[in-house]
Design a protein around this motif. Structure first.
Motif, mmCIF file in Angstrom:
data_model
loop_
_atom_site.group_PDB
_atom_site.id
_atom_site.type_symbol
_atom_site.label_atom_id
_atom_site.label_comp_id
_atom_site.label_asym_id
_atom_site.label_seq_id
_atom_site.Cartn_x
_atom_site.Cartn_y
_atom_site.Cartn_z
ATOM 1 N N GLN A 1 32.530 39.828 30.926
ATOM 2 C CA GLN A 1 32.417 41.358 31.226
ATOM 3 C C GLN A 1 33.494 41.741 32.282
ATOM 4 O OE1 GLN A 1 28.356 43.056 30.369
ATOM 5 N NE2 GLN A 1 28.106 41.513 31.702
ATOM 6 N N ILE A 2 33.892 42.980 32.150
ATOM 7 C CA ILE A 2 34.725 43.514 32.999
ATOM 8 C C ILE A 2 34.479 44.588 34.072
ATOM 9 C CG2 ILE A 2 37.324 44.589 33.251
ATOM 10 C CD1 ILE A 2 37.883 43.678 30.294
ATOM 11 N N ALA A 3 34.657 44.548 35.199
ATOM 12 C CA ALA A 3 34.107 45.434 36.152
ATOM 13 C C ALA A 3 35.344 46.457 36.704
ATOM 14 C CB ALA A 3 33.436 44.972 37.554
ATOM 15 N N MET A 4 35.516 47.476 36.053
ATOM 16 C CA MET A 4 36.362 48.494 36.787
ATOM 17 C C MET A 4 36.285 49.272 37.637
ATOM 18 S SD MET A 4 39.070 47.575 34.480
ATOM 19 C CE MET A 4 39.809 48.806 35.095
ATOM 20 N N THR B 1 40.229 45.350 38.935
ATOM 21 C CA THR B 1 39.723 44.754 37.649
ATOM 22 C C THR B 1 39.317 43.530 37.707
ATOM 23 O OG1 THR B 1 41.463 46.294 36.719
ATOM 24 C CG2 THR B 1 40.557 44.568 35.214
ATOM 25 N N LEU B 2 37.832 43.223 37.561
ATOM 26 C CA LEU B 2 37.145 41.942 37.656
ATOM 27 C C LEU B 2 36.611 41.540 36.360
ATOM 28 C CD1 LEU B 2 35.559 42.536 41.359
ATOM 29 C CD2 LEU B 2 37.792 41.203 40.958
ATOM 30 N N VAL B 3 37.145 40.250 36.044
ATOM 31 C CA VAL B 3 36.386 39.668 34.946
ATOM 32 C C VAL B 3 35.451 38.537 35.138
ATOM 33 C CG1 VAL B 3 37.076 38.589 32.648
ATOM 34 C CG2 VAL B 3 38.652 40.212 33.738
ATOM 35 N N SER B 4 34.222 38.724 34.716
ATOM 36 C CA SER B 4 33.135 37.645 34.966
ATOM 37 C C SER B 4 33.771 36.455 34.344
ATOM 38 C CB SER B 4 31.848 37.930 34.593
ATOM 39 O OG SER B 4 30.838 36.893 34.631
ATOM 40 N N ARG B 5 33.733 35.228 34.917
ATOM 41 C CA ARG B 5 33.822 33.902 34.357
ATOM 42 C C ARG B 5 32.873 33.498 33.363
ATOM 43 N NH1 ARG B 5 38.339 31.713 35.987
ATOM 44 N NH2 ARG B 5 37.730 29.808 35.148
ATOM 45 N N ARG B 6 31.694 33.956 33.600
ATOM 46 C CA ARG B 6 30.394 33.628 32.658
ATOM 47 C C ARG B 6 30.454 34.439 31.541
ATOM 48 N NH1 ARG B 6 25.810 30.468 33.380
ATOM 49 N NH2 ARG B 6 27.173 29.141 34.691
ATOM 50 N N THR B 7 30.242 35.817 31.456
ATOM 51 C CA THR B 7 30.128 36.592 30.731
ATOM 52 C C THR B 7 31.189 37.142 30.160
ATOM 53 O OG1 THR B 7 29.820 38.554 31.958
ATOM 54 C CG2 THR B 7 28.005 37.166 31.682
#
Length: 202
Positions: free
Chosen positions: A100-103, A92-98
Motif C-alpha cells: 500500500q502507498i501512503a501519499m 510517497t511511502l510504499v509498505s514493504r509488507r502490503t
C-alpha cells in the motif's frame, strides 16, 4: 521548472527484479518519463518487488497525478488523479509488507494523508487528522500502522501512529506541555475565496 526522469533500469537488481548484476557497472541511464516533452516530477518510489515504478507528476498540466509504471516494459499500468487537481504531491511511502502507498498531499494551506492500493492506485482511505500540516514518515514492519508527524495552529509538531484499517490516529507522546496550558485554543477552518478567473483560493 519542468523536469525529466531518468533511471538506470538495469540496476540495481532490487529495483528492477530480474536485472542482471553485470549491468551495475555500466552506469547507463534510460529516459522513462515523460516519454516526450517535459513534466514536473514530484516523487519517485519503487514497489517492494521491484516490478513497479511510482511517479508523482503533473504530466505537464495542472493535474497532480500518481502513475504506476511497469519497470520492465515502461508502460503505465495504473493512474490516480488527485482531487483537487493542483494538490501538491509530497512524501510517497510504499509498505514493504502490503504494497500500500501512503501519499502526503498539500491541499492549499493544509496537509492530507491518503492510502492508495499499490496495484490499482485506487484510494482505500484518508487518514483522519485535525486541520494542520504534516507528513507520513514510515510504515510499521507489518504494514498495519503508519507513523506521522503533525502540527496544528494550537499544537506544535507531535508524533502519531495511524491504524491504516480505520484511518484513526493516536498520539505517540502524551506528556504534559506546561507552556501550552495557558495558551488560548486557536480555531482554524478552511475558507475558499472566489478568484477573478473562476477558480478558488486556496
Amino acid at each position: 521548472m519542468k523536469s525529466t526522469l531518468s533511471i538506470d533500469v538495469a540496476a540495481p537488481p532490487e529495483l528492477v527484479g530480474e536485472a542482471p548484476a553485470d549491468h551495475v557497472a555500466t552506469g547507463t541511464a534510460e529516459r522513462i518519463f515523460p516519454e516526450t516533452g517535459k513534466a514536473t516530477v514530484f516523487a519517485l518510489e519503487i514497489s517492494p518487488d521491484g516490478k513497479t515504478i511510482y511517479i508523482g507528476t503533473d504530466n505537464g498540466t495542472e493535474q497532480s497525478t500518481l502513475i504506476a509504471m511497469d519497470a520492465k516494459t515502461k508502460k503505465i499500468v495504473a493512474k490516480h488523479d488527485f482531487v483537487p487537481a493542483p494538490a501538491g504531491v509530497g512524501q510517497t511511502l510504499v509498505s514493504r509488507r502490503t504494497g500500500q502507498i501512503a501519499m502526503t498531499l498539500t491541499v492549499g494551506s493544509y496537509s492530507e494523508i491518503r492510502i492508495l492500493d499499490g496495484k490499482t492506485l485506487a484510494q482505500k482511505s484518508a487518514v483522519k487528522m485535525p486541520l494542520g500540516q504534516g507528513a507520513a514518515v514510515d510504515w510499521s514492519d507489518d504494514g498495519h500502522r503508519l507513523a506521522v508527524h503533525w502540527s496544528t495552529p494550537s499544537t506544535p509538531t507531535t508524533l502519531f501512529t495511524i491504524d491504516v484499517a480505520t484511518g484513526t490516529s493516536t498520539a505517540i507522546r502524551t506528556e504534559p506541555r506546561p507552556t501550552l496550558q495557558n495558551m488560548p485554543e486557536i480555531e482554524a477552518r478552511v475558507v475558499e475565496i472566489p478568484a477573478f478567473d473562476g477558480g478558488k483560493i486556496p
